[in-house]
Motif scaffolding. Structure first.
Motif, short mmCIF file in Angstrom:
data_model
loop_
_atom_site.label_atom_id
_atom_site.label_comp_id
_atom_site.label_asym_id
_atom_site.label_seq_id
_atom_site.Cartn_x
_atom_site.Cartn_y
_atom_site.Cartn_z
N PRO A 256 0.79 6.97 -3.42
CA PRO A 256 2.20 7.47 -3.56
C PRO A 256 1.99 8.59 -4.46
O PRO A 256 1.49 8.87 -5.35
CB PRO A 256 2.84 6.27 -4.30
N THR A 257 3.18 9.47 -4.21
CA THR A 257 3.32 10.80 -4.94
C THR A 257 4.63 10.58 -5.69
O THR A 257 5.51 9.84 -4.86
CB THR A 257 3.31 11.81 -4.29
N PHE A 258 4.92 10.90 -6.85
CA PHE A 258 6.21 10.88 -7.29
C PHE A 258 6.35 11.83 -8.61
O PHE A 258 5.54 12.38 -9.04
CB PHE A 258 6.20 9.52 -8.17
N CYS B 61 -7.42 10.23 -7.65
CA CYS B 61 -7.65 9.05 -7.07
C CYS B 61 -7.39 9.28 -5.44
O CYS B 61 -8.18 8.97 -4.40
CB CYS B 61 -6.44 7.98 -7.11
N ARG B 62 -6.42 10.54 -5.33
CA ARG B 62 -6.13 10.90 -4.04
C ARG B 62 -7.22 11.83 -3.46
O ARG B 62 -7.71 11.71 -2.11
CB ARG B 62 -5.02 11.55 -4.09
N LYS B 63 -7.94 12.45 -4.28
CA LYS B 63 -8.91 13.36 -3.97
C LYS B 63 -10.27 12.86 -3.55
O LYS B 63 -11.10 13.30 -2.69
CB LYS B 63 -9.36 14.44 -5.09
N GLU C 4 -0.98 12.47 -17.85
CA GLU C 4 -2.39 11.72 -17.61
C GLU C 4 -2.21 10.96 -16.08
O GLU C 4 -2.96 10.75 -15.61
CB GLU C 4 -2.58 10.80 -18.77
N ILE C 5 -1.00 10.27 -16.18
CA ILE C 5 -0.95 9.61 -14.79
C ILE C 5 -0.92 10.51 -13.54
O ILE C 5 -1.57 10.06 -12.54
CB ILE C 5 0.56 8.91 -14.71
N GLU C 6 -0.37 11.66 -13.72
CA GLU C 6 -0.39 12.54 -12.65
C GLU C 6 -1.68 13.13 -12.28
O GLU C 6 -2.19 13.09 -11.02
CB GLU C 6 0.62 14.00 -13.04
N GLY C 7 -2.49 13.30 -13.27
CA GLY C 7 -3.98 13.75 -13.19
C GLY C 7 -4.91 12.56 -12.52
O GLY C 7 -5.69 12.85 -11.72
N GLN D 20 4.76 -1.19 -9.56
CA GLN D 20 6.25 -0.72 -10.17
C GLN D 20 6.74 0.30 -8.98
O GLN D 20 7.76 -0.29 -8.72
CB GLN D 20 5.86 -0.13 -11.35
N TYR D 21 5.98 1.10 -8.42
CA TYR D 21 6.60 2.11 -7.52
C TYR D 21 6.84 1.12 -6.27
O TYR D 21 7.81 1.46 -5.68
CB TYR D 21 5.73 3.11 -7.24
N PHE D 22 6.00 0.51 -5.67
CA PHE D 22 6.27 -0.10 -4.30
C PHE D 22 7.27 -1.45 -4.54
O PHE D 22 7.90 -1.62 -3.62
CB PHE D 22 5.15 -0.78 -3.73
#
Length: 465
Positions: free
Chosen positions: A117-119, A152-154, A144-147, A187-189
């Motif tokens: 997920p992206t947010f 994880c996506r990369k 930190e969460i965004e990095g 939490q996101y889902f």
């Protein structure tokens, strides 16, 4: 017949002028090579060494290909494997068919990525609530969460690579990174689709992961002795399980055997011989009702007695060594001068004989000491004997060791045994029988010697008279 006649018969023209065909050619001055293994006349018939295949010189090449179809055109076109890279390769077709725009990579359909997920920061604050400042025992910020999610996506959730490339706050362990990732995803889902069945699987326990790694570390750091002990315990547990299964099966078979025949049926039908036969056959028909009796191996008293002999002999050997060492130490100083003056040099053979005699004496002492606790009946029943001399090696029959005498004496002894009604060899050659038989033979031999001496004395007396 000369060589020229042979050439004429074979229609072979000789080199030289035509007028001189019949004349004898002048001998050549060049020496001819010596030929071995072939007659000279036959070798002369060979003539010139001509090649078997005719060689023709030609400069003609392969014919030109006559194809009616035109070759298909190829175009060096561009393609774009990724949004940031443009490459070129050869494509079959003209420029009009290929087009001017760069083509996409044909293998791009296999380049799949995980749906992470992206947010934004507002969305993050909305579904995290008041827990985004501190999760667990660590504080995490949105940057930190965004990095972390970008890594994880990369790298497709390759956690060891992600931990190596992570550039956030120092001191973050792999368990901390996995814990925050799964917690944020949960939490996101949970906000986006609370009915999704995959939401409960996003729970990650940091304590269990740490405990699992510690257990694995202890498991890999075991010594060879610990591994062997565990294997022995596993084998013993399997034995207990097998014994429990065997006991339960035997109990079930016994219960089935006791339940047949049923007690509620009348027993009048089993009072006759035919009814007893039917009952017997019904009990033996079911093979599962048969109980295997355990075969208990009785204890071997002879092996037990031999073990006791070995223990007693070892104890006596220790006592004897202690006595010898103490006596030698006490008499060493007192007898050193006298032994040095009166010592007699002994040969090697005498020393060996003395050692053998001492060893036999010690063995006989051990045997006598061991046999003191046996009565005569026990020795006879168990076959325990004390041999003074060295026994021959190998097994033998007692009947083959019966004493023999001279031919004349042996015949007289056989006649005496026949008169007594005894066989020349005992039918049952036990130890006692052989012992008494030997004693009987020795007495008969002594009596025959006495009779011989008596006859001799009587003959001498008759001669004197």
């Amino acid at each position: 017949m000369s060589s020229s006649d042979i050439f004429d018969v074979l229609n072979i023209q000789r080199t030289g002028s035509p007028g001189s065909s019949g004349a004898t050619p002048a001998p050549s001055r060049t020496p001819k090579a010596q030929v071995s293994g072939m007659q000279r006349e036959l070798y002369n018939l060979l003539g010139d060494n001509t090649p078997p295949v005719a060689i023709q010189k030609s400069t003609k090449f392969k014919d030109k290909l006559r194809a009616m179809a035109k070759p298909s055109p190829w175009t060096f076109a561009e393609f774009q494997p990724s949004p940031h890279v443009k490459l070129q390769h050869w494509v079959k077709g003209s420029k009009e068919l290929v087009g001017q725009q760069p083509q996409t990579n044909t293998f791009g359909k296999y380049n799949t990525e995980l749906t992470i997920p992206t947010f934004t920061k507002e969305e993050y604050d909305s579904f995290m609530g008041s827990t985004h400042e501190q999760i667990g025992s660590e504080k995490w910020e949105y940057s930190e969460i965004e990095g972390l999610f970008n890594l994880c996506r990369k790298y497709d959730l390759r956690w060891f690579v992600i931990q190596d490339r992570y550039e956030g706050k120092g001191g973050r362990t792999l368990e901390d990174i996995k814990e925050i990732f799964y917690y944020v995803c949960h939490q996101y889902f949970l906000m986006k689709s609370p009915d999704n069945p995959l939401v409960p699987s996003l729970n990650f326990s940091k304590e269990k992961e740490v405990e699992r790694k510690k257990y694995l570390q202890r498991l890999l750091s075991r010594s060879a002795a610990e591994i062997a002990e565990e294997e022995a315990l596993i084998v013993e547990s399997k034995k207990f399980e097998m014994a429990a299964k065997r006991t339960s099966s035997e109990r079930d078979s016994l219960l089935r055997l006791l339940d047949s025949p049923n007690a509620d049926k009348p027993i009048g039908q089993f009072l006759t011989s035919q009814g007893m036969t039917q009952l017997y056959n019904s009990l033996l028909s079911d093979k599962s009702k048969k109980r295997k009796h355990d075969q208990v191996v009785p204890e071997n008293p002879w092996m037990k007695q031999q073990q006791q002999f070995a223990q007693q002999k070892q104890q006596m050997q220790q006592l004897h060594d202690q006595k010898v060492s103490s006596s030698s130490n006490s008499n060493n100083n007192s007898n050193s001068n006298s032994n040095s003056q009166n010592a007699v040099k002994k040969t090697k053979k005498q020393k060996q004989e003395m050692q053998i005699a001492v060893k036999r004496k010690a063995d006989s002492e051990y045997a006598e000491q061991l046999l003191k606790s046996f009565t005569a009946d026990e020795r006879k029943s168990m076959g325990v004997q004390l041999h003074g001399e060295k026994l021959p090696s190998g097994a033998y029959l007692r009947s083959t060791r019966i004493s023999t005498f001279k031919a004349a004496t042996q015949g007289k002894i056989a006649t005496t045994l026949q008169e007594l009604g005894l066989p020349a060899r005992p039918a049952m050659p036990t130890y006692e029988v052989i012992r008494y038989h030997e004693a009987l033979l020795s007495r008969i031999n002594n009596l025959l010697d006495l009779k011989k001496q008596v006859d001799k004395l009587e003959a001498e007396r008759d001669i004197k008279n």
